[in-house]
Design an enzyme around this catalytic site. Structure first.
Site, PDB file in Angstrom:
ATOM      1  N   GLU A   1       0.806  -1.231   0.000  1.00  0.00           N
ATOM      2  CA  GLU A   1       0.000   0.000   0.000  1.00  0.00           C
ATOM      3  C   GLU A   1       0.839   1.281   0.000  1.00  0.00           C
ATOM      4  O   GLU A   1       0.822   2.054   0.967  1.00  0.00           O
ATOM      5  CB  GLU A   1      -0.956   0.010   1.192  1.00  0.00           C
ATOM      6  CG  GLU A   1      -1.965  -1.112   1.134  1.00  0.00           C
ATOM      7  CD  GLU A   1      -3.145  -0.908   2.078  1.00  0.00           C
ATOM      8  OE1 GLU A   1      -3.263   0.181   2.660  1.00  0.00           O
ATOM      9  OE2 GLU A   1      -3.961  -1.827   2.198  1.00  0.00           O
TER      10      GLU A   1
ATOM     11  N   GLU B   1      -5.080  -8.759   0.976  1.00  0.00           N
ATOM     12  CA  GLU B   1      -5.656  -8.465   2.298  1.00  0.00           C
ATOM     13  C   GLU B   1      -7.140  -8.191   2.151  1.00  0.00           C
ATOM     14  O   GLU B   1      -7.556  -7.487   1.219  1.00  0.00           O
ATOM     15  CB  GLU B   1      -5.058  -7.190   2.924  1.00  0.00           C
ATOM     16  CG  GLU B   1      -3.682  -7.334   3.486  1.00  0.00           C
ATOM     17  CD  GLU B   1      -3.196  -6.039   4.136  1.00  0.00           C
ATOM     18  OE1 GLU B   1      -4.018  -5.195   4.551  1.00  0.00           O
ATOM     19  OE2 GLU B   1      -1.960  -5.885   4.204  1.00  0.00           O
TER      20      GLU B   1
END
Ligand code: GAL
Length: 467
Positions: free
Chosen positions: A187, A375
């Site tokens: 991220e 995720e």
């Protein structure tokens, strides 16, 4: 990004229609099932065996930055308990374990001298995975930048591309004989946005002037990291993990639709498009054109890397509207809590249809070979009662989101794996220990672990028990 809602995937109750039983078999026998973690959130032992401070250690020592002034000095004590925790991974039926490496455990100065004790720890962890028949997946960078590098400007300094390349090479040489799956960055948008622009995350730098250089250095590093890994480990499967959220405009007005496009450019397109050779998405967000101030000759090429897979991390969808009060982005989010929709304990909208839509959106890129959900999960207020944690909302969340993944797969999206976030309740960044995402409950005073009902459900699902 949606301008209209796809009614075909909704049933008469306005829920995702996935036609069919949700079983492991429905995903196919090659589909990979894993659970994801991150070094800083679980390891603890922050000053043991030669590890130096990372930016989060320093950030957590400043009062008022982290909820309840929590810190991760001990976290889940995974550094000492990794064997029993990997036994739990096995017990839950996962066959892949995603973890990240602590850069400051391996290279305490950020570059230069390697700390053998750090390498030894990850060797033991990898070897234990292999003994258990669990495949280790490494994330190189999950936000814990060595403080030594932050002192030289961290992600603002272009030299980080070289520092990161050196770190990637050390890791590839140390672990590449046993680890096939690698994720370069986790991220990057959170690093640029929360770490260097709003200051909500470590290192806590604030200011829009940081945003573009940091984005560019992260985007260069994700590609450079990929190249280093591929050169040293030609057989490895190399991916990158990005956050993504399906964006809905609050209304069909031209201003809201344009605002949704800008949000989509930032939240979903910013890091994948330069890697695919498409450049930064300035068509939707002209402000990004200013990034050319930080570009050097040859950078457009340097930004490219042909990843074997893209890891998508999806938790919620968002609704945005135009706002004159928010310079630069000219938009604001309409919070889920004001929209009368189901939310998790962090106020994140629970919308499995958003997961379906975002998978379809990423499948449309020609250069994307394969997608993996690296995720997905939810925080709820869990209570340990007797020796049990009943968390039906988390189980329902997983079931509904998995149904969306399955529907997307059945509709032609090349999605090949799913990682639940996460194994253990842990140090949830700025929320400290107040947000519990685990399939396993952790009592942080005693370090006792208790598998939650959702964890038992997952185990039954993966072991194909009748449910
Ligand atoms: C992701 C992050 C994880 C975890 C999760 C839940 O953005 O990669 O480390 O914190 O969110 O908030």
């Amino acid at each position: 990004m949606a301008t209209t809602i796809d009614h075909q995937i909704r049933n008469s109750e306005n829920k995702l229609d996935y036609n069919g039983p949700l079983t492991r078999d429905a995903f196919g026998s090659d589909f990979k099932w894993g659970v994801a973690t991150a070094a800083y959130q679980i390891e603890g032992a922050v000053h043991e065996d030669g590890r130096t401070d990372c930016v989060w250690d320093v950030f957590a020592r400043k009062k008022g930055r982290i909820r309840n002034n929590d810190d991760a000095r001990h976290a889940c004590d995974f550094y000492h308990r990794y064997e029993q925790d990997l036994d739990l991974v096995k017990e839950l039926g996962f066959e892949q374990f995603r973890f990240s490496l602590s850069w400051s455990r391996i290279l305490p100065g950020g570059y230069g001298k390697v700390n053998q004790a750090g390498i030894d720890f990850y060797n033991k962890l990898i070897d234990k995975c292999i003994v258990l028949g669990i495949e280790p997946w490494i994330t190189l960078y999950h936000w814990d930048l060595p403080q030594a590098l932050e002192k030289s400007g961290g992600w603002k300094n272009r030299r980080i591309v070289e520092w990161f390349a050196e770190y990637a090479a050390v890791c590839a040489h140390a672990f590449g004989d046993r680890v096939k799956h690698w994720i370069v960055l986790n991220e990057p948008m959170a690093v640029a946005g929360l770490g260097y622009t709003t200051g909500e995350h470590a290192p806590g730098n604030k200011g829009i002037h940081n945003f573009l250089p940091v984005v560019h250095h992260l985007a260069l590093s994700q590609a450079e990291g990929g190249r280093v890994l591929r050169k040293i480990l030609p057989e490895a499967r190399i991916g990158n993990a990005i956050s993504c959220s399906y964006v809905y405009p609050n209304s069909q007005s031209a201003a809201d639709v344009r605002a949704a496009r800008r949000a989509d450019a930032l939240m979903n397109r910013l890091f994948i498009e330069p890697a695919l050779g498409l450049g930064y998405p300035k068509d939707a967000f002209p402000f990004l054109a200013n990034i050319k101030r930080f570009m050097r000759e040859g950078d457009r090429e340097r930004l490219k890397f042909d990843f074997d897979f893209w890891g998508l991390q999806n938790y919620f969808s968002v609704v945005v509207q135009h706002s004159y009060l928010a310079p630069v982005m000219w938009l604001k989010e309409v919070p889920a809590t004001l929209r009368n929709v189901p939310t998790t304990s962090l106020g994140w909208e629970i919308n499995p249809i958003g997961m379906y839509e975002i998978l379809k959106q990423f499948q449309r890129y020609k250069g994307v070979r394969e997608l993996v959900i690296s995720e997905n999960g939810a925080a709820f207020k869990d209570i340990l009662k007797g020796e049990k944690v009943e968390d039906p909302r988390r189980q329902a969340y997983y079931q509904d989101y998995l149904a969306a993944v399955l529907r997307a797969r059945n509709d032609g999206v090349n999605i090949t794996g799913y990682f639940a976030w996460t194994l253990l309740d842990n140090f949830e960044w700025a929320h400290g220990y107040s947000a519990r995402f685990g399939l396993v409950f952790v009592d942080f005073k005693t370090q006792e672990r208790t598998v939650k009902a959702s964890g038992r459900w997952f185990a039954g699902f993966l072991k194909k028990e009748e449910m």
